[in-house]
Design an enzyme around this catalytic site. Structure first.
Site, short mmCIF file in Angstrom:
data_model
loop_
_atom_site.label_atom_id
_atom_site.label_comp_id
_atom_site.label_asym_id
_atom_site.label_seq_id
_atom_site.Cartn_x
_atom_site.Cartn_y
_atom_site.Cartn_z
N THR A 186 36.72 -23.10 40.56
CA THR A 186 35.77 -21.99 40.40
C THR A 186 35.44 -21.82 38.92
O THR A 186 36.19 -22.28 38.06
CB THR A 186 36.37 -20.68 40.92
OG1 THR A 186 37.59 -20.46 40.20
CG2 THR A 186 36.67 -20.71 42.40
N GLU A 331 33.93 -21.27 47.08
CA GLU A 331 34.87 -21.18 48.21
C GLU A 331 34.16 -21.35 49.55
O GLU A 331 34.81 -21.40 50.59
CB GLU A 331 35.57 -19.80 48.19
CG GLU A 331 36.56 -19.60 47.05
CD GLU A 331 35.93 -19.08 45.77
OE1 GLU A 331 34.69 -19.25 45.60
OE2 GLU A 331 36.64 -18.51 44.92
N LYS A 440 29.54 2.07 37.11
CA LYS A 440 30.00 3.26 37.81
C LYS A 440 29.54 4.49 37.04
O LYS A 440 30.02 4.75 35.95
CB LYS A 440 31.52 3.25 37.93
CG LYS A 440 32.04 2.05 38.68
CD LYS A 440 33.55 2.11 38.83
CE LYS A 440 34.07 0.78 39.34
NZ LYS A 440 34.35 -0.19 38.28
N TRP A 445 27.63 4.10 42.30
CA TRP A 445 27.42 2.76 41.74
C TRP A 445 25.93 2.51 41.51
O TRP A 445 25.10 2.79 42.36
CB TRP A 445 27.94 1.68 42.70
CG TRP A 445 29.43 1.65 42.80
CD1 TRP A 445 30.32 2.40 42.07
CD2 TRP A 445 30.21 0.84 43.68
NE1 TRP A 445 31.60 2.10 42.43
CE2 TRP A 445 31.56 1.15 43.42
CE3 TRP A 445 29.91 -0.11 44.63
CZ2 TRP A 445 32.61 0.54 44.09
CZ3 TRP A 445 30.94 -0.72 45.31
CH2 TRP A 445 32.28 -0.40 45.04
P1 AMP Z 1 30.23 -19.85 42.24
O1 AMP Z 1 31.49 -19.86 42.99
O2 AMP Z 1 30.35 -20.25 40.82
O3 AMP Z 1 29.19 -20.68 42.92
O4 AMP Z 1 29.71 -18.35 42.21
C1 AMP Z 1 29.58 -17.61 43.38
C2 AMP Z 1 29.03 -16.26 43.06
O5 AMP Z 1 27.72 -16.35 42.51
C3 AMP Z 1 28.86 -15.36 44.26
O6 AMP Z 1 30.06 -14.77 44.67
C4 AMP Z 1 27.84 -14.36 43.75
O7 AMP Z 1 28.44 -13.37 42.95
C5 AMP Z 1 26.96 -15.22 42.88
N1 AMP Z 1 25.76 -15.63 43.62
C6 AMP Z 1 25.53 -16.80 44.21
N2 AMP Z 1 24.30 -16.82 44.77
C7 AMP Z 1 23.75 -15.61 44.54
C8 AMP Z 1 22.49 -14.99 44.86
N3 AMP Z 1 21.53 -15.62 45.52
N4 AMP Z 1 22.31 -13.71 44.46
C9 AMP Z 1 23.26 -13.04 43.77
N5 AMP Z 1 24.44 -13.57 43.43
C10 AMP Z 1 24.68 -14.85 43.80
#
Ligand code: AMP
Length: 549
Positions: A186, A331, A440, A445
């Site tokens: 991650t 994930e 917050k 929120w």
């Molecule tokens: P990653 O594991 O690096 O791919 O990041 C995943 C995270 O990216 C998610 O849990 C979201 O917080 C954010 N994310 C992915 N796609 C979107 C989207 N279309 N809109 C808003 N947040 C997103």
């Protein structure tokens, strides 16, 4: 009573062999690290993957060994993808933008035995070679003339010389479909990265799913250009899905700049693009400045962070392309939801349609979602109430690599995404924030994504990020950090007035700061943590906020 159907395992080797048999002449085109465009086919990719598998065996790579890559989207990287996993070894794609201490951490943690790297990342490979780690094989993804001289890396080989003497036949092992296939850490915005270990089964199921018309619709008719990197979450699964469907694949190599992307789109007739919003910001601005229209592009998949509504409009109006807003995470392999509209939405007016398309979309089959409030109650699908978004499904991580006993999953088998979201009656998810980024204010929120989208709908704003800064009365109030669009100017008061028409009063930022650029993380997301540190002592102009009224 059991069914009486054949029970072939779901294996990545079957994808590349299917491509070899039924899509052998479909093209794979790469902007190489060496510079020129290289043209190949799925048939050749399969043959070279088998040569590589023979070479890997000769090197002593065994089933279960982790083999790392530090590489762009290229044909050679694609071959490493198929060869390593199909052999039963584990492909560990490393994000080259990780800070050195995290880079070292992931290689140590994964116990990688081999590293295939693009010469662009020679310094990173040299850095790793100096550390004490189990790494013992280094291969530069290039040919003999381009092999760096005096690299200081012992027994460094070039890829082409490695595979040249090998046979182009190989009997892929009949693996258990639950065998690990690839490993991706991650982004690690907080603490050290955590490894997600995909299996052949989850990868193949995810590949089928993203080919569905209501998912990413990857198909033979498309010329697909994934700008989303193969070094993070397997480029959203595109390499596997493209092999299955015989989609022509255009791989941009290190050329992620608008000039190179424009050239590839135009010369290769690209129809389908995939990437994060920050890449499209630059490409759209370039196209505008050059008065260019990407007439071949008909689909742009945007995910990784929220897609601002003005980006959807720009693709639709300036280029005639359909935007598909998708959400997911490492994930989740990563696709969870896609923003496809339903027949009843054809009646919607322009503004309502845009608002719906700006949501993160509906789950695709294989993924289940729910939203939980702070007290552990499941929130109803009213499109208003937000809470913690939780998922489960066919390609969702069951635990993190070597952290099997961590409390990743809730007792009843759901995974907490760390996102705050609402779900409406049709199942459309709207992400309002990462839980650690919510602002917050007075016990309520404020959605930073809504605030940012409102700001970015002003033509003079290219990029915006909202963060909470401490406030004596309201706990936090929003500060909006803005990057102006190239060649455009805007005053604070004008932007504030613009936002007043678009947001409820108490969501309005207490202050606006203009900056040259926002800090971006390894996967193109704004690093809010860095912004919060930078503005930690920020004095809001007026401690009296508009109030939560
Ligand atoms: P990653 O594991 O690096 O791919 O990041 C995943 C995270 O990216 C998610 O849990 C979201 O917080 C954010 N994310 C992915 N796609 C979107 C989207 N279309 N809109 C808003 N947040 C997103």
């Amino acid at each position: 009573m059991l069914g009486q159907m054949m029970n072939d395992p779901l294996l990545i080797s079957s994808q590349i062999e299917f491509a070899a048999k039924f899509h052998s002449s479909a093209e794979v085109v790469t902007r190489t690290v060496e510079g020129p465009i290289h043209r190949s086919t799925w048939g050749e990719v399969a043959r070279r993957s088998r040569r590589l598998a023979n070479a890997l065996q000769r090197m002593g790579i065994k089933p279960g060994d982790r083999v790392a890559t530090l590489a762009w989207n290229t044909q050679r990287h694609l071959e490493v993808y198929f060869a390593v996993s199909s052999l039963g070894a584990v492909l560990h794609t490393i994000n080259p933008r990780l800070p050195p201490e995290q880079l070292r951490y992931v290689v140590d943690h994964a116990e990688d035995v081999g590293l295939f790297f693009d010469t662009t990342f020679l310094k990173l490979a040299q850095f790793l070679a100096l550390q004490s780690s189990p790494l013992r094989h280094y291969v530069a993804l290039t040919d003999a003339p381009h092999l760096p001289a005096d690299s200081g890396i012992q027994d460094l080989r070039d890829y082409e010389s490695l595979i040249a003497p090998e046979a182009e036949t190989f009997d892929w092992p009949a693996l258990d479909e639950n065998t690990a296939s690839s490993l991706c850490y991650t982004s690690g915005t907080a603490g050290f990265p955590k490894g997600v270990l995909y299996s052949h089964r989850t990868t193949v199921l995810h590949s089928f799913a993203i080919c569905m018309p209501d998912a990413l619709a990857i198909c033979a008719a498309d010329v697909t250009l994934p700008v989303v990197p193969m070094f993070h979450v397997n480029a959203w699964g595109v390499p596997y899905a493209a092999a299955m469907t015989g989609s022509k694949l255009v791989l941009p190599g290190p050329g992620l700049d608008p000039v190179n992307l424009t050239e590839l789109i135009e010369t290769e007739g690209v129809t389908s693009l995939l990437g994060v919003p920050t890449v499209w910001m630059a490409l759209l601005a370039h196209a505008r400045a050059q008065s260019k229209r990407f007439s071949t592009v008909n689909k742009v998949v945007i995910g990784g962070s929220a897609c601002p509504p003005n980006m959807i409009q720009a693709w639709e109006k300036e280029h005639g392309a359909r935007v598909l807003h998708a959400w997911g995470m490492t994930e989740m392999s990563p696709v969870g939801t896609t923003g496809v509209l339903l027949p009843k939405h054809e009646q919607l007016d322009e503004a309502a349609r845009l608002a719906l398309k700006s949501k993160q979309g509906r789950p695709i089959f294989g993924v289940d979602l729910r939203v939980m409030d702070d007290d552990g109650a499941i929130v109803s699908h009213d499109g208003k109430t937000s809470g913690h978004l939780q998922v489960r499904g066919l390609w969702v991580a069951g635990s993190y690599y070597k952290r099997e006993h961590d409390d990743t999953h809730l007792p009843d088998g759901w995974f907490d995404t760390g996102d705050i979201a609402s779900i409406d009656a049709d199942g459309y998810v709207q992400i309002t924030d990462r839980s650690k980024d919510v602002i917050k204010s007075g016990g309520e929120w404020i959605s930073s994504i809504d605030l940012e989208n409102a700001a970015m709908s002003h033509p003079a704003v290219q990029h915006a990020a909202a963060i909470g800064v401490p406030h004596p009365k309201w706990q936090e109030r929003p500060l909006l950090v803005v990057v102006k669009a190239p060649g455009k100017d805007i005053e604070r008061a004008e932007l504030q007035a613009f936002l007043e028409g678009r947001l409820v009063k108490w969501w309005l930022p207490d202050a606006i700061e203009f900056v040259e650029a926002l800090p971006l993380g390894a996967t193109g997301k704004v690093l809010k943590r860095e912004l919060r540190t930078r503005f930690a002592d920020y004095a809001l102009p007026d401690a009296k906020s508009p109030g939560n009224a």
